[in-house]
Enzyme design. Structure first.
Site, short mmCIF file in Angstrom:
data_model
loop_
_atom_site.label_atom_id
_atom_site.label_comp_id
_atom_site.label_asym_id
_atom_site.label_seq_id
_atom_site.Cartn_x
_atom_site.Cartn_y
_atom_site.Cartn_z
N ARG A 21 -19.59 28.41 -16.47
CA ARG A 21 -19.46 27.22 -17.34
C ARG A 21 -19.90 27.62 -18.73
O ARG A 21 -20.99 28.15 -18.91
CB ARG A 21 -20.32 26.05 -16.85
CG ARG A 21 -20.50 25.01 -17.96
CD ARG A 21 -21.16 23.73 -17.53
NE ARG A 21 -20.26 22.94 -16.72
CZ ARG A 21 -20.45 21.63 -16.49
NH1 ARG A 21 -21.48 21.00 -17.01
NH2 ARG A 21 -19.60 20.98 -15.74
N HIS A 81 -11.29 21.85 -17.36
CA HIS A 81 -12.31 21.58 -16.34
C HIS A 81 -11.60 21.43 -14.98
O HIS A 81 -11.51 20.34 -14.42
CB HIS A 81 -13.05 20.29 -16.73
CG HIS A 81 -14.34 20.07 -16.00
ND1 HIS A 81 -14.87 20.97 -15.12
CD2 HIS A 81 -15.21 19.02 -16.04
CE1 HIS A 81 -16.01 20.49 -14.64
NE2 HIS A 81 -16.24 19.31 -15.18
N GLN A 140 -13.10 19.76 -11.68
CA GLN A 140 -13.18 18.30 -11.81
C GLN A 140 -11.86 17.66 -11.38
O GLN A 140 -11.84 16.61 -10.73
CB GLN A 140 -13.50 17.93 -13.27
CG GLN A 140 -13.60 16.44 -13.53
CD GLN A 140 -14.83 15.81 -12.92
OE1 GLN A 140 -15.94 16.30 -13.09
NE2 GLN A 140 -14.65 14.71 -12.21
N ASP A 175 -13.99 9.56 -20.62
CA ASP A 175 -15.00 10.63 -20.67
C ASP A 175 -15.85 10.36 -21.92
O ASP A 175 -15.47 9.55 -22.77
CB ASP A 175 -14.28 11.99 -20.75
CG ASP A 175 -15.24 13.20 -20.71
OD1 ASP A 175 -16.43 13.02 -20.38
OD2 ASP A 175 -14.78 14.32 -21.00
N CYS A 183 -15.61 11.35 -15.22
CA CYS A 183 -16.14 12.61 -14.65
C CYS A 183 -17.67 12.61 -14.62
O CYS A 183 -18.27 13.34 -13.84
CB CYS A 183 -15.63 13.79 -15.46
SG CYS A 183 -15.97 13.68 -17.22
N ARG A 194 -16.70 16.28 -5.89
CA ARG A 194 -16.84 17.58 -6.56
C ARG A 194 -17.25 18.65 -5.55
O ARG A 194 -16.79 19.77 -5.57
CB ARG A 194 -17.90 17.51 -7.67
CG ARG A 194 -17.62 16.56 -8.83
CD ARG A 194 -16.40 16.94 -9.62
NE ARG A 194 -16.41 18.33 -10.04
CZ ARG A 194 -17.18 18.85 -11.02
NH1 ARG A 194 -17.96 18.06 -11.72
NH2 ARG A 194 -17.14 20.13 -11.33
N1 CP Z 1 -18.57 16.14 -14.34
C1 CP Z 1 -19.35 17.23 -14.55
O1 CP Z 1 -18.87 18.34 -14.75
O2 CP Z 1 -20.68 16.97 -14.51
P1 CP Z 1 -21.86 18.00 -14.87
O3 CP Z 1 -21.77 18.24 -16.37
O4 CP Z 1 -23.11 17.30 -14.46
O5 CP Z 1 -21.62 19.26 -14.12
N1 NVA Z 2 -15.95 16.50 -21.95
C1 NVA Z 2 -17.24 16.61 -21.35
C2 NVA Z 2 -17.12 16.77 -19.87
C3 NVA Z 2 -18.44 16.82 -19.14
C4 NVA Z 2 -18.28 16.97 -17.66
C5 NVA Z 2 -18.00 17.77 -21.97
O1 NVA Z 2 -17.41 18.84 -22.12
O2 NVA Z 2 -19.16 17.60 -22.32
#
Ligand code: CP
Ligand code: NVA
Length: 330
Positions: free
Chosen positions: A108, A135, A138, A231, A272, A317
């Site tokens: 990540r 992502h 997700q 989001d 999400c 998830r």
């Molecule tokens: N939705 C999601 O990716 O959550 P986190 O940032 O908590 O992993």
């Molecule tokens: N768009 C958001 C998604 C988090 C799961 C971010 O990148 O922070």
């Protein structure tokens, strides 16, 4: 034709066929049943995975950790401060070292090119746990949740409100195009997805009998929607300075009672997560103080309503990430 994705990376949904996505969703469904019924499924006993996080996480990290352990694997978590990656050792070298020790690598972080490079050098499957552009894990949870709640994917009218060019917006457009959902991005023009990605998604949608629509008209964008998804307005890695402009642009695109009332009967609300639906977070409280708003992308009323399926989505998830690891490592 039987689906076999053993040894593959999972970097973005664009790399996967509808049949392969279907296989992952069906595999996840099986794992969810086993988990619910207490049936052990330590199919990857003896394998080890490493989780590299350059951004924070609750769901993704926990999903990979629990799924990995349920499958019988050893799981190592590396946060940005606790590895040499980037600071003292190049990404290519890090990938080659980790690939010698682990059977799979989750990443990540920031640019998609980083996870692509990891995949190039690691020699073992690499899974994208979120980049600035995509992502994909997700998406599997979202598709699984829609199918559970609405009984189908094909023909579902899906509306995404908010920052449609962030990782979630981009990925949802591709996921819908692949699996036959009619996708509408309902957002200000400034936050529409990149034209090249829209063109790619439109071509995929045409093959799968569905549509891609971009609109800035909230009434038209939410009318008859089966799913309304949003989001956060400012994503991880974006500077604090963008908040004022983002709030100005996105306030009309908040998911509220009016948007849900304009949707189809039985419509569901998805997110999400994490979400700013009240002031019970430090950022939420700070924004309330600075800008005088107590809710952002979704009202607390919608978030807490019976139409909201956000916690089922969060649970899924884990089942879907388990499916990805199993299918690529088995
Ligand atoms: N939705 C999601 O990716 O959550 P986190 O940032 O908590 O992993
Ligand atoms: N768009 C958001 C998604 C988090 C799961 C971010 O990148 O922070």
């Amino acid at each position: 034709m039987p689906v076999n994705i053993r040894g593959r990376h999972f970097l973005k949904l664009l790399d996967y066929t509808p049949a392969e996505i279907r296989y992952l969703l069906d595999t996840a469904k099986g794992f969810k049943q086993m988990k619910r019924n207490g049936v052990p499924h330590r199919y990857l006993e003896g394998k080890n995975i490493v989780l590299l996080f350059e951004k924070t996480s609750t769901r993704t990290r926990c999903a990979f950790e629990v799924a990995g352990r349920d499958l019988g694997m050893g799981v190592t978590y590396l946060d940005p401060g606790s590895s040499q990656m980037g600071k003292k050792e190049s990404l290519a070298d890090t990938a080659r070292v980790l690939g010698r020790m682990f059977d799979g690598i989750e990443y990540r972080g920031f640019d998609q090119s980083i996870v692509d490079d990891l995949a190039k050098y690691a020699g073992v499957p690499v899974w994208n746990g979120l980049t600035d552009q995509f992502h994909p894990t997700q998406m599997l949870a979202d598709l699984m949740t829609i199918e559970e709640k609405l009984g189908k994917l094909k023909g579902v009218n899906f509306t995404y409100m908010g920052d449609a060019r962030n990782n979630t917006g981009n990925s949802l457009m591709v996921a819908c195009a692949k699996m036959g959902l009619n996708f509408t991005a309902c957002s200000p023009k400034e936050l529409f997805p990149a034209p090249e990605l829209v063109e790619t998604a439109k071509a995929i949608a045409a093959e799968n009998g569905c549509t891609i629509t971009l609109t800035s008209d909230v009434e038209a964008g939410t009318r008859g929607a089966d799913v309304i998804y949003t989001d956060i307005w400012v994503s991880m890695g974006e500077p604090d300075e963008v908040w004022a402009e983002r709030i100005r642009l996105l306030q009309p695109y908040q998911v509220n009672a009016a948007a849900m009332a304009n949707a189809a009967p039985g419509a569901i609300f998805m997110h999400c997560l994490p979400s700013f639906h009240d002031t019970k977070t430090t950022i939420g409280a700070d924004i309330a103080k600075k800008f005088g708003i107590n809710e952002m992308e979704v009202t607390d009323q919608v978030f807490e309503s019976a139409q909201s399926v956000v916690f089922d989505e969060a649970e899924n998830r884990m089942h879907t990430i388990k499916a990805v690891m199993y299918a690529t490592l088995c």
